[in-house]
Design a protein around this motif. Structure first.
Motif, mmCIF file in Angstrom:
data_model
loop_
_atom_site.group_PDB
_atom_site.id
_atom_site.type_symbol
_atom_site.label_atom_id
_atom_site.label_comp_id
_atom_site.label_asym_id
_atom_site.label_seq_id
_atom_site.Cartn_x
_atom_site.Cartn_y
_atom_site.Cartn_z
ATOM 1 N N SER A 160 -21.178 -10.738 79.971
ATOM 2 C CA SER A 160 -22.529 -11.070 79.506
ATOM 3 C C SER A 160 -22.541 -11.308 77.997
ATOM 4 C CB SER A 160 -23.512 -9.954 79.884
ATOM 5 O OG SER A 160 -23.295 -8.780 79.122
ATOM 6 N N TYR B 62 -25.403 -18.792 85.222
ATOM 7 C CA TYR B 62 -24.940 -17.407 85.222
ATOM 8 C C TYR B 62 -25.885 -16.667 86.169
ATOM 9 C CZ TYR B 62 -24.405 -12.659 83.097
ATOM 10 O OH TYR B 62 -24.209 -11.303 82.863
ATOM 11 N N LEU C 283 -20.565 -17.757 88.365
ATOM 12 C CA LEU C 283 -20.445 -18.620 87.189
ATOM 13 C C LEU C 283 -20.159 -20.046 87.650
ATOM 14 C CD1 LEU C 283 -18.017 -16.264 85.225
ATOM 15 C CD2 LEU C 283 -20.513 -16.342 85.014
ATOM 16 N N LEU D 186 -20.274 -23.601 83.001
ATOM 17 C CA LEU D 186 -20.367 -22.406 82.170
ATOM 18 C C LEU D 186 -18.989 -21.800 81.964
ATOM 19 C CD1 LEU D 186 -22.011 -20.311 80.651
ATOM 20 C CD2 LEU D 186 -22.313 -19.075 82.808
ATOM 21 N N ILE E 286 -21.259 -14.773 77.253
ATOM 22 C CA ILE E 286 -22.236 -15.812 77.605
ATOM 23 C C ILE E 286 -23.401 -15.820 76.623
ATOM 24 C CG2 ILE E 286 -23.899 -16.532 79.369
ATOM 25 C CD1 ILE E 286 -21.914 -15.412 81.462
ATOM 26 N N MET F 11 -16.965 -20.775 78.462
ATOM 27 C CA MET F 11 -16.380 -19.460 78.221
ATOM 28 C C MET F 11 -14.889 -19.568 77.926
ATOM 29 S SD MET F 11 -18.304 -17.272 81.213
ATOM 30 C CE MET F 11 -17.498 -15.730 80.775
ATOM 31 N N THR G 140 -26.931 -20.208 77.884
ATOM 32 C CA THR G 140 -27.246 -19.851 79.275
ATOM 33 C C THR G 140 -27.700 -18.398 79.354
ATOM 34 O OG1 THR G 140 -25.592 -21.430 80.076
ATOM 35 C CG2 THR G 140 -26.333 -19.737 81.616
ATOM 36 N N THR H 4 -23.111 -19.129 74.320
ATOM 37 C CA THR H 4 -23.749 -20.217 75.064
ATOM 38 C C THR H 4 -25.260 -20.000 75.041
ATOM 39 O OG1 THR H 4 -23.965 -19.312 77.330
ATOM 40 C CG2 THR H 4 -21.769 -20.054 76.652
#
Length: 482
Positions: free
Chosen positions: A316, A263, A289, A293, A319, A297, A325, A323
């Motif tokens: 954001s 990211y 991205l 990733l 993510i 998502m 990340t 995740t």
């Protein structure tokens, strides 16, 4: 220095009234019954060698001339103070780096009349001899960005306005752009797609009745569904995001391992605004991205779509909440969250940004004109800062700068957009520092236009003083040498 010869008279003019020559003062006044004359500024000797001639209406100008129509198109009607640099560019396959200094003279402007029905002021060929010759890199092939897909949520009108800037970085690169817009007439949509095809942009327009912020997040789904076996990066941008060099961008992305979740982006440069909207990638700078990733998502797309927040904030949240990340802040990307006087940012002499934003909303910079230097001296010639003297600096494609006193701080960025101590010491220092105070007495000759003709680029830089004084105009003519 040679003095100007008498202007060529029309055949209907029978005689020349008089010419008075003052050798001791070094100033020559040329009088004519029907034509204007050039005069030196502040007692400086004229820099026009040999003849300066106004051609007859209907004749074509030669290679050496002042385009009076162009100057008058800016609203200048009476007179202007004019100077000219001729820069010859020799391209080299083993080019190393640009010099920090440009061996051109500090401008000494001359008055020229614009109150005439003539279209150009022809100059002697000697006036257009190279002022300096510089080396530049040999032209590179267009970058291959076929592994990148871009998404933008906008209106069809704004998309149309952005096609020329998009063409600079996306045209002919293989990059695909997916634009989500409101439902629009078929004829208008077809017109935009036709123009994109002319510019060699791979554009898909998707109509949607969703709200703008919902469309913004839906781009993550659109880009996931549009990927192919070669796609490595999905990029979400605003319609006023600009990438000065696709080659530089592709090379920077190659330093990241696209097989891992990434990211990448940049937060706002404004500390106060970041405290409100949090630490995240802003779409104006570009949200990058990686496909791994994007896959994660997509697995929680419905849950993330239900977030009701700003588009880039929603990305954001998705993510961060689903995740492991976190944002990788690439310092070459810029949201440019400040408006007004942005000269300090563009005149900083720092490496060419990977992205810039807000160029047609918060401030006014013609990024298409700025980028035309690429055709002459390469990508990194854009915004290249050269020292002319202790007070004078030239920023290619943006401005000629005269500081009020010697400017020897070549690292600090002049904070021109917010002059408060808080802004300099805290508000922007974390993102743009080191910063230095604004020079209230500096003069920025901003670039008005850049006209590319074959192997020559003509740039016009203008400083507009008080209303009663004529503008000061520097014309920079770049010519590629064989």
């Amino acid at each position: 220095m040679p003095s100007p010869r008498l202007f060529r008279m029309r055949q209907s003019v029978k005689s020349i009234i008089a010419a008075a020559i003052f050798l001791t003062a070094g100033i020559f006044f040329l009088l004519s019954k029907s034509h204007h004359f050039a005069e030196p500024i502040n007692g400086a000797r004229l820099t026009f060698p040999d003849a300066t001639t106004l051609e007859e209406d209907g004749n074509e100008p030669g290679d050496c001339y002042v385009d009076l129509d162009l100057l008058k198109s800016y609203g200048y009607k009476d007179s202007a103070q004019y100077e000219r640099w001729e820069i010859a560019v020799r391209r080299s396959s083993d080019f190393a780096a640009f010099s920090d200094e440009l061996s051109v003279p500090v401008p000494t402007f001359q008055k020229i009349s614009l109150n005439t029905d003539k279209h150009w002021l022809s100059l002697s060929p000697a006036r257009c001899s190279p002022t300096v010759t510089i080396e530049a890199p040999a032209p590179k092939a267009r970058a291959d960005a076929s592994h990148m897909v871009f998404g933008v949520s906008t209106s069809l009108e704004r998309l149309s306005d952005s096609l020329e800037p998009f063409a600079h970085w996306a045209g002919g690169t293989g990059a695909r752009i997916f634009a989500m817009v409101d439902v629009v007439p078929k004829k208008e949509k077809a017109k935009v797609l036709s123009r994109a095809q002319e510019l060699d942009i791979k554009l898909t327009v998707i109509e949607s009745k969703e709200e703008w912020l919902d469309r913004y997040f839906r781009l993550t789904k659109v880009l996931w569904d549009s990927r192919d076996a070669y796609t490595q990066w999905a990029v979400i941008i605003d319609d006023d995001t600009f990438f000065p060099s696709m080659s530089n961008l592709v090379e920077r992305l190659a330093t990241y391992d696209a097989t891992k979740p990434y990211y990448i982006g940049a937060p706002t440069e404004n500390w106060g605004q970041m405290n409100i909207f949090s630490y995240m990638a802003y779409g104006g700078a570009g949200i990058f991205l990686s496909i791994p990733l994007l896959r994660q998502m997509n697995m929680v797309y419905d849950e993330c779509y239900a977030f009701k927040d700003h588009g880039d904030k929603r990305i954001s949240q998705c993510i961060y909440q689903h995740t492991t990340t976190k944002l990788t802040w690439d310092r070459g990307l810029f949201q440019v969250d400040f408006g007004g006087d942005v000269t300090g940012f563009f005149e900083s002499g720092r490496p060419l940004p990977l992205s810039i934003h807000h160029w047609k909303s918060w401030y006014d910079v013609d990024v298409v004109a700025l980028s035309r230097a690429v055709n002459i001296c390469g990508d990194d010639c854009q915004l290249r800062r050269w020292r002319i003297s202790d007070e004078w600096y030239f920023v290619n494609g943006f401005s000629l700068v005269q500081y009020s006193s010697p400017m020897n701080d070549l690292i600090g960025m002049e904070q021109t957009w917010d002059t408060s101590d808080w802004a300099r010491e805290q508000g922007y220092a974390f993102s743009l520092g080191p910063l230095r105070p604004k020079d209230e007495g500096k003069k920025s000759y901003r670039m008005k236009s850049a006209i590319l003709e074959n192997r020559q680029l003509r740039q016009i830089y203008v400083y507009e003083p008080e209303e009663s004084s004529p503008p000061q105009i520097l014309e920079v003519v770049w010519t590629v040498q064989d």
